[in-house]
Design a protein around this motif. Structure first.
Motif, PDB file in Angstrom:
ATOM      1  N   ARG A 150      90.104 -28.258  80.772  1.00  0.00           N
ATOM      2  CA  ARG A 150      89.757 -28.597  79.397  1.00  0.00           C
ATOM      3  C   ARG A 150      88.269 -28.351  79.132  1.00  0.00           C
ATOM      4  NH1 ARG A 150      90.444 -34.080  77.291  1.00  0.00           N
ATOM      5  NH2 ARG A 150      91.387 -34.480  79.276  1.00  0.00           N
ATOM      6  N   TYR A 151      87.425 -28.807  80.070  1.00  0.00           N
ATOM      7  CA  TYR A 151      85.989 -28.649  79.843  1.00  0.00           C
ATOM      8  C   TYR A 151      85.543 -27.202  79.974  1.00  0.00           C
ATOM      9  CZ  TYR A 151      84.783 -33.309  78.646  1.00  0.00           C
ATOM     10  OH  TYR A 151      84.666 -34.481  77.947  1.00  0.00           O
ATOM     11  N   LEU A 152      86.182 -26.464  80.868  1.00  0.00           N
ATOM     12  CA  LEU A 152      85.839 -25.035  80.967  1.00  0.00           C
ATOM     13  C   LEU A 152      86.184 -24.340  79.654  1.00  0.00           C
ATOM     14  CD1 LEU A 152      86.941 -24.230  84.621  1.00  0.00           C
ATOM     15  CD2 LEU A 152      84.617 -24.186  83.698  1.00  0.00           C
ATOM     16  N   ALA A 153      87.333 -24.719  79.072  1.00  0.00           N
ATOM     17  CA  ALA A 153      87.723 -24.105  77.800  1.00  0.00           C
ATOM     18  C   ALA A 153      86.725 -24.469  76.710  1.00  0.00           C
ATOM     19  CB  ALA A 153      89.128 -24.569  77.412  1.00  0.00           C
ATOM     20  N   ARG A 154      86.237 -25.690  76.743  1.00  0.00           N
ATOM     21  CA  ARG A 154      85.311 -26.126  75.692  1.00  0.00           C
ATOM     22  C   ARG A 154      83.992 -25.372  75.710  1.00  0.00           C
ATOM     23  NH1 ARG A 154      84.965 -32.481  74.831  1.00  0.00           N
ATOM     24  NH2 ARG A 154      83.475 -31.764  73.279  1.00  0.00           N
ATOM     25  N   VAL A 155      83.585 -24.901  76.877  1.00  0.00           N
ATOM     26  CA  VAL A 155      82.337 -24.133  76.916  1.00  0.00           C
ATOM     27  C   VAL A 155      82.617 -22.627  76.913  1.00  0.00           C
ATOM     28  CG1 VAL A 155      81.039 -25.959  78.070  1.00  0.00           C
ATOM     29  CG2 VAL A 155      82.161 -24.203  79.438  1.00  0.00           C
ATOM     30  N   GLY A 156      83.862 -22.272  76.572  1.00  0.00           N
ATOM     31  CA  GLY A 156      84.183 -20.853  76.426  1.00  0.00           C
ATOM     32  C   GLY A 156      84.437 -20.142  77.740  1.00  0.00           C
ATOM     33  N   LEU A 157      84.888 -20.878  78.757  1.00  0.00           N
ATOM     34  CA  LEU A 157      85.150 -20.242  80.048  1.00  0.00           C
ATOM     35  C   LEU A 157      86.642 -20.219  80.397  1.00  0.00           C
ATOM     36  CD1 LEU A 157      82.204 -21.428  82.332  1.00  0.00           C
ATOM     37  CD2 LEU A 157      82.579 -19.172  81.372  1.00  0.00           C
ATOM     38  N   ALA A 158      87.497 -20.404  79.380  1.00  0.00           N
ATOM     39  CA  ALA A 158      88.932 -20.284  79.642  1.00  0.00           C
ATOM     40  C   ALA A 158      89.183 -18.852  80.100  1.00  0.00           C
ATOM     41  CB  ALA A 158      89.722 -20.591  78.377  1.00  0.00           C
ATOM     42  N   GLY A 159      89.973 -18.689  81.133  1.00  0.00           N
ATOM     43  CA  GLY A 159      90.219 -17.347  81.655  1.00  0.00           C
ATOM     44  C   GLY A 159      89.300 -16.992  82.815  1.00  0.00           C
ATOM     45  N   GLU A 161      88.521 -19.321  85.182  1.00  0.00           N
ATOM     46  CA  GLU A 161      88.650 -20.452  86.115  1.00  0.00           C
ATOM     47  C   GLU A 161      88.564 -20.030  87.569  1.00  0.00           C
ATOM     48  OE1 GLU A 161      90.754 -19.939  83.600  1.00  0.00           O
ATOM     49  OE2 GLU A 161      90.892 -21.777  82.403  1.00  0.00           O
ATOM     50  N   THR A 162      89.127 -18.852  87.889  1.00  0.00           N
ATOM     51  CA  THR A 162      89.196 -18.478  89.306  1.00  0.00           C
ATOM     52  C   THR A 162      88.020 -17.602  89.738  1.00  0.00           C
ATOM     53  OG1 THR A 162      90.536 -16.583  88.700  1.00  0.00           O
ATOM     54  CG2 THR A 162      91.721 -18.585  89.340  1.00  0.00           C
ATOM     55  N   LYS A 163      87.054 -17.424  88.835  1.00  0.00           N
ATOM     56  CA  LYS A 163      85.887 -16.605  89.196  1.00  0.00           C
ATOM     57  C   LYS A 163      84.853 -17.427  89.953  1.00  0.00           C
ATOM     58  CE  LYS A 163      86.169 -12.906  85.935  1.00  0.00           C
ATOM     59  NZ  LYS A 163      86.192 -12.892  84.474  1.00  0.00           N
ATOM     60  N   TYR A 164      84.131 -16.739  90.833  1.00  0.00           N
ATOM     61  CA  TYR A 164      83.026 -17.376  91.546  1.00  0.00           C
ATOM     62  C   TYR A 164      81.745 -17.198  90.729  1.00  0.00           C
ATOM     63  CZ  TYR A 164      86.093 -18.009  95.487  1.00  0.00           C
ATOM     64  OH  TYR A 164      87.121 -18.414  96.281  1.00  0.00           O
ATOM     65  N   PRO A 165      80.764 -18.109  90.900  1.00  0.00           N
ATOM     66  CA  PRO A 165      79.524 -17.995  90.120  1.00  0.00           C
ATOM     67  C   PRO A 165      78.903 -16.593  90.167  1.00  0.00           C
ATOM     68  CG  PRO A 165      79.569 -20.097  91.200  1.00  0.00           C
ATOM     69  CD  PRO A 165      80.806 -19.364  91.666  1.00  0.00           C
ATOM     70  N   ALA A 166      78.971 -15.925  91.311  1.00  0.00           N
ATOM     71  CA  ALA A 166      78.369 -14.592  91.414  1.00  0.00           C
ATOM     72  C   ALA A 166      79.060 -13.586  90.486  1.00  0.00           C
ATOM     73  CB  ALA A 166      78.424 -14.101  92.847  1.00  0.00           C
ATOM     74  N   GLN A 167      80.285 -13.887  90.090  1.00  0.00           N
ATOM     75  CA  GLN A 167      81.020 -12.973  89.206  1.00  0.00           C
ATOM     76  C   GLN A 167      80.772 -13.292  87.732  1.00  0.00           C
ATOM     77  OE1 GLN A 167      84.701 -14.146  91.360  1.00  0.00           O
ATOM     78  NE2 GLN A 167      85.212 -11.957  91.208  1.00  0.00           N
ATOM     79  N   LEU A 168      79.963 -14.335  87.486  1.00  0.00           N
ATOM     80  CA  LEU A 168      79.697 -14.740  86.101  1.00  0.00           C
ATOM     81  C   LEU A 168      78.294 -14.296  85.693  1.00  0.00           C
ATOM     82  CD1 LEU A 168      80.961 -18.441  86.368  1.00  0.00           C
ATOM     83  CD2 LEU A 168      82.237 -16.502  85.429  1.00  0.00           C
ATOM     84  N   SER A 169      78.089 -14.078  84.393  1.00  0.00           N
ATOM     85  CA  SER A 169      76.744 -13.744  83.915  1.00  0.00           C
ATOM     86  C   SER A 169      75.895 -15.020  83.921  1.00  0.00           C
ATOM     87  CB  SER A 169      76.834 -13.201  82.499  1.00  0.00           C
ATOM     88  OG  SER A 169      77.232 -14.234  81.620  1.00  0.00           O
ATOM     89  N   GLY A 170      74.573 -14.842  83.745  1.00  0.00           N
ATOM     90  CA  GLY A 170      73.675 -16.005  83.724  1.00  0.00           C
ATOM     91  C   GLY A 170      74.090 -17.035  82.683  1.00  0.00           C
ATOM     92  N   GLY A 171      74.430 -16.548  81.504  1.00  0.00           N
ATOM     93  CA  GLY A 171      74.837 -17.468  80.438  1.00  0.00           C
ATOM     94  C   GLY A 171      76.111 -18.209  80.799  1.00  0.00           C
ATOM     95  N   MET A 172      77.048 -17.491  81.436  1.00  0.00           N
ATOM     96  CA  MET A 172      78.311 -18.141  81.830  1.00  0.00           C
ATOM     97  C   MET A 172      78.083 -19.162  82.933  1.00  0.00           C
ATOM     98  SD  MET A 172      80.656 -14.742  81.822  1.00  0.00           S
ATOM     99  CE  MET A 172      82.365 -15.240  81.791  1.00  0.00           C
ATOM    100  N   ARG A 173      77.164 -18.838  83.838  1.00  0.00           N
ATOM    101  CA  ARG A 173      76.867 -19.805  84.911  1.00  0.00           C
ATOM    102  C   ARG A 173      76.274 -21.080  84.322  1.00  0.00           C
ATOM    103  NH1 ARG A 173      75.472 -15.606  88.695  1.00  0.00           N
ATOM    104  NH2 ARG A 173      73.317 -15.618  88.015  1.00  0.00           N
ATOM    105  N   GLN A 174      75.402 -20.900  83.333  1.00  0.00           N
ATOM    106  CA  GLN A 174      74.811 -22.086  82.734  1.00  0.00           C
ATOM    107  C   GLN A 174      75.881 -22.876  81.983  1.00  0.00           C
ATOM    108  OE1 GLN A 174      72.950 -24.260  83.327  1.00  0.00           O
ATOM    109  NE2 GLN A 174      70.927 -23.916  82.480  1.00  0.00           N
TER     110      GLN A 174
END
Ligand SMILES: Nc1ncnc2c1ncn2[C@@H]1O[C@H](COP(=O)(O)OP(=O)(O)O)[C@@H](O)[C@H]1O
Ligand SMILES: [Mg+2]
Length: 290
Positions: A150-159, A161-174
């Protein structure tokens, strides 16, 4: 209610030539922050903002003064897990009955801190990161995954969920760090330059998201930033720190209703006012150094 009373923080330092020296990072700062307010601390680099924020969180002890949250004194880092909580209780069990009664059901897990350098675990997926935080806070296993999603979806990270931080952009990590902090539904959120490391466009988007997430929750936010536009756009009140040693130079209420427009002339006027304070302080410092 957060109440900082007469906070002073002094650091002993040793110079390169081995002579002893000292830095007063924060000097006699008293500040009350009512529940539900969004307050920003601004000021030039090195004026003690981070130090003060960590003192509010109990992450470091003040040299003098004390911090009270909802009538309870902040003594040291608040326990983040049941295990730490038990240790905390054990440690203070020999105190007087009165002191014990002050600690008995406290401290509650009601502070979350978000740092600039997105404190997330690189070896865990986004979902695991949030679920693990919930685990530390004692949320039962069954509820963890749902809440995390639920909280991942609220910050726009739905989809993601199974990614590691290294696979996310700086904004997504924050965003992940923000989801983690918010998922435990803290009463107080302390943020130290949370958007400093992301590009300008992402920063504005994260600011909007923060406003959406904060709006109407009754949570208190204390935001440290050197970005005056950010402070003016987001806050109910701006606390301007003076250069070293950090003292409160001015407190500026921002009485502009939300949602706000970034180009609102009232906000620009406030921005100019804060910049004028900076300039004045810089000139004052220059005078001193002659
Ligand atoms: N652990 C420390 N030891 C010595 N000096 C410190 C320490 N932490 C901070 N300072 C000093 O205290 C002052 C305030 O630092 P800080 O709170 O990080 O400022 P800001 O966040 O406003 O940039 C700075 O001069 C810094 O060098
Ligand atoms: Mg800082």
């Amino acid at each position: 209610m957060i109440e900082a009373r007469n906070i002073t923080r002094f650091f002993s330092v040793v110079n390169d030539d081995r002579t002893a020296d000292g830095v007063t990072a924060v000097l006699s700062v008293s500040l009350g922050i009512p529940d539900g307010k969004f307050v920003s601390l601004v000021g030039p680099t090195g004026c003690g903002k981070s130090t003060f924020l960590e003192i509010l969180a109990g992450l470091q002890a003040p040299t003098e003064g004390d911090v009270w949250i909802d009538g309870r004194r902040v003594l040291e880092p608040l326990p983040a897990s049941r295990k730490e909580m038990d240790a905390y209780r054990r440690k203070y069990r020999f105190l007087s009955p009165i002191a014990n009664s002050l600690f008995r059901d406290s401290p509650k897990h009601d502070i979350a801190m978000i740092f600039q350098d997105y404190a997330v675990f690189p070896w865990m997926t986004a979902l695991q990161n949030v679920a693990f935080t919930l685990k530390l806070r004692g949320v039962p296993r069954r509820q963890r995954e749902d809440l995390a999603r639920r909280y991942l979806a609220r910050v726009g990270l739905a989809g993601s969920e199974t990614k590691y931080p290294a696979q996310l952009s700086g904004g997504m990590r924050q965003r992940l760090a923000i989801a983690r902090a918010l998922s435990v539904e803290p009463k107080i959120i302390l943020m130290d330059e949370p958007f400093a490391a992301v590009d300008a466009q992402t920063r504005e988007k994260l600011q909007e998201e923060l406003m959406d997430l904060w709006g109407g929750t009754g949570r208190t936010v204390v935001l440290v930033t050197h970005d005056i536009d950010e402070a003016v756009y987001l806050s109910d009140e701006i606390v301007v720190f003076s250069p070293q040693p950090g003292t409160i130079r001015n407190r500026i209420p921002v009485d502009v209703p939300r949602p706000r427009r970034r180009d609102d002339p009232e906000l620009s006027a406030l921005r100019e006012r804060i910049l004028a304070i900076y300039r004045q302080d810089a000139e004052h410092l220059a005078d001193w150094s002659i």
